[in-house]
Every structure is written in structure tokens, then in C-alpha cells.
Design an enzyme around this catalytic site. Structure first.
Site, PDB file in Angstrom:
ATOM      1  N   SER A 131      36.696  35.586  42.808  1.00  0.00           N
ATOM      2  CA  SER A 131      35.197  35.098  43.248  1.00  0.00           C
ATOM      3  C   SER A 131      35.274  34.807  44.756  1.00  0.00           C
ATOM      4  CB  SER A 131      34.872  33.831  42.317  1.00  0.00           C
ATOM      5  OG  SER A 131      33.558  33.245  42.830  1.00  0.00           O
ATOM      6  N   TYR A 144      36.480  25.391  38.413  1.00  0.00           N
ATOM      7  CA  TYR A 144      36.349  26.758  38.743  1.00  0.00           C
ATOM      8  C   TYR A 144      37.023  27.277  40.075  1.00  0.00           C
ATOM      9  CZ  TYR A 144      33.910  31.439  38.997  1.00  0.00           C
ATOM     10  OH  TYR A 144      33.707  32.958  38.976  1.00  0.00           O
TER      11      TYR A 144
END
Length: 248
Positions: A131, A144
Site C-alpha cells: 500500500s 496497518y
């Protein structure tokens, strides 16, 4: 054809929907036989039937089962992921550990299980769905961001170790993608940032993007399929950004 994946076996985690199902379709379209793994067994079965592959109902939190696993696959796509949004001081430790288990420890165990077969045949492709948060931080996403940064490191070490054996390892780094995972964040983002849900897309998710739209799953899947092909044989240890100019 250099872009063909005919004869290759691919495993895609989190393959029942979102980026996972788009990736399964893209790999199958290029000739790969795809194993669709997901904790949602019915969803995995549906995608597997669509692409002519097979399904695997897999709980990535069951790490003890993954420790003794062996994988006979040529392409491994570590895609499964979850999200929790919270300030650090309020972040539930169990939720933090859950994210790291699914998004870092489980990919390590799957790579570990796949490398012996890849090394034996002198060819392999490991593609880790990272990401922008593997390269940049955002507030309220401590678990995350930590997991994705760790995945970047794991991918690079795998590239260093696998290079002599014909195995490449790369990360794909999209911005916000039009998936249920992203759509499910809107309410939490609104609450945490203290803004209406209608403002989340423009003021939070796309605030730093030059192109003001979400990334489409098929766009990411196309990049994954290329990284899995022979055309990307010299691409390893890399992080491929697809973020609409966020990090420019």
C-alpha cells in the site's frame, strides 16, 4: 508469449472479493491456474468456479497450521488484509496483533512454504499487496502502517535471497482502491477525523492525490499480472506505486 502465464499455478489470498478476486481474474485470463484462498469459503468457491481454478478456505490467523505447510505454486500473491482505525492511545492491542498476524506473519509463513518448490524449479514470483501505507504513514492506522512497512522489508529480503534461484519478490503499492475494505472505512474515518462521511473521500482519502478518484481493482490486478510474467524477470525488490500522484 512473454506475458503468458500458461502452465503456472498461482495462489491468491483474500481472493473472494475486492483486489483478490480482480487479481485472480487477471492471472487466469493470462493462462494461470488460480487457487483462490479466503476465510470466506463460499466466496472463494464462487471466484474459483468463475476462473476455472480451485478454492481454499483458509484462516490466516491459524498460524500454527501454516508453519508446517508446503506450497506447490509458481506465483504467490499475498493480498489478504483488514483495517482498524483508531488513535494509538485507544488502539485495542488484540486488534493490533490481529492485523500484524494476517498481514505480516501469515505472508512470511506462506513465502516460507512456497520457496522450496520455487527454488527447486528455478522460477517463482512472489507479489505482496502492500500500500502507499507501506511507504508513508497516516494518522490513526498504526497497525496497518506497521504491517505494511514490515511487508516491504520481508519482500526485499525475499528478493535478495531468491534472486539466485530465479525467484522475484515485489510489492504493489496502490492508494485508496474501490474495494469493500476501503468503502468500509468511511464511517470510521468520519468519526475519527470529526467530519461528515460525505467529506471523507475528498478531505481524507484523496486529499494528497493529483488524480481525484479511487484506484480501480482491475488497474492494480493488471500490474500484478505483469509482475507475475516473464516480462518482469529482472524486476525484484521493488515497490510499484499506483497512487494517482499521492507521493509525487
Amino acid at each position: 508469449m512473454s506475458g503468458s502465464l500458461s502452465g503456472r499455478r498461482a495462489l491468491v489470498t483474500g481472493g473472494a472479493g475486492g483486489l483478490g478476486s480482480a487479481t485472480a481474474r487477471a492471472l487466469a485470463a493470462r493462462g494461470a491456474y488460480v487457487i483462490v484462498a479466503d476465510r470466506d469459503g463460499a466466496g472463494a468457491s464462487a471466484v474459483a468456479a468463475e476462473v476455472g481454478g480451485e478454492s481454499w478456505e483458509l484462516d490466516l490467523l491459524d498460524t500454527s497450521a501454516l508453519e508446517s505447510l508446503t506450497l506447490d505454486v509458481d506465483i504467490l500473491v499475498n493480498n489478504a488484509g483488514i483495517q482498524t482505525i483508531s488513535p494509538i492511545e485507544d488502539f485495542d492491542p488484540a486488534a493490533f496483533r490481529r492485523i500484524l498476524t494476517i498481514m505480516l506473519e501469515a505472508p512470511f509463513l506462506l513465502v516460507r512454504a512456497a520457496l522450496p518448490h520455487m527454488y527447486a524449479q528455478g522460477h517463482g514470483r512472489i507479489i505482496n499487496m502492500s500500500s502507499i501505507h507501506g511507504l508513508r504513514a497516516s494518522s490513526f492506522k498504526s497497525a496497518y502502517v506497521s504491517a505494511k512497512h514490515g511487508l516491504e522489508g520481508l519482500s526485499k529480503v525475499t528478493a535478495r535471497e531468491g534472486g539466485a534461484h530465479g525467484v522475484t519478490s515485489n510489492c504493489v503499492n496502490p492508494g485508496y482502491v474501490r474495494t469493500p475494505l476501503v468503502e468500509g472505512q468511511v464511517a470510521d474515518q468520519a468519526k475519527t477525523h470529526g467530519i461528515p462521511e460525505s467529506q471523507v473521500l475528498g478531505e481524507v482519502m484523496l486529499a494528497n492525490s493529483a488524480i481525484k478518484r479511487l484506484v480501480e481493482p482491475d488497474e492494480v490486478a493488471g500490474l500484478v499480472a505483469w509482475l507475475a510474467s516473464d516480462q518482469a524477470a529482472m524486476v525484484t525488490g521493488a515497490s510499484y506505486v499506483m497512487d494517482g500522484g499521492w507521493t509525487a
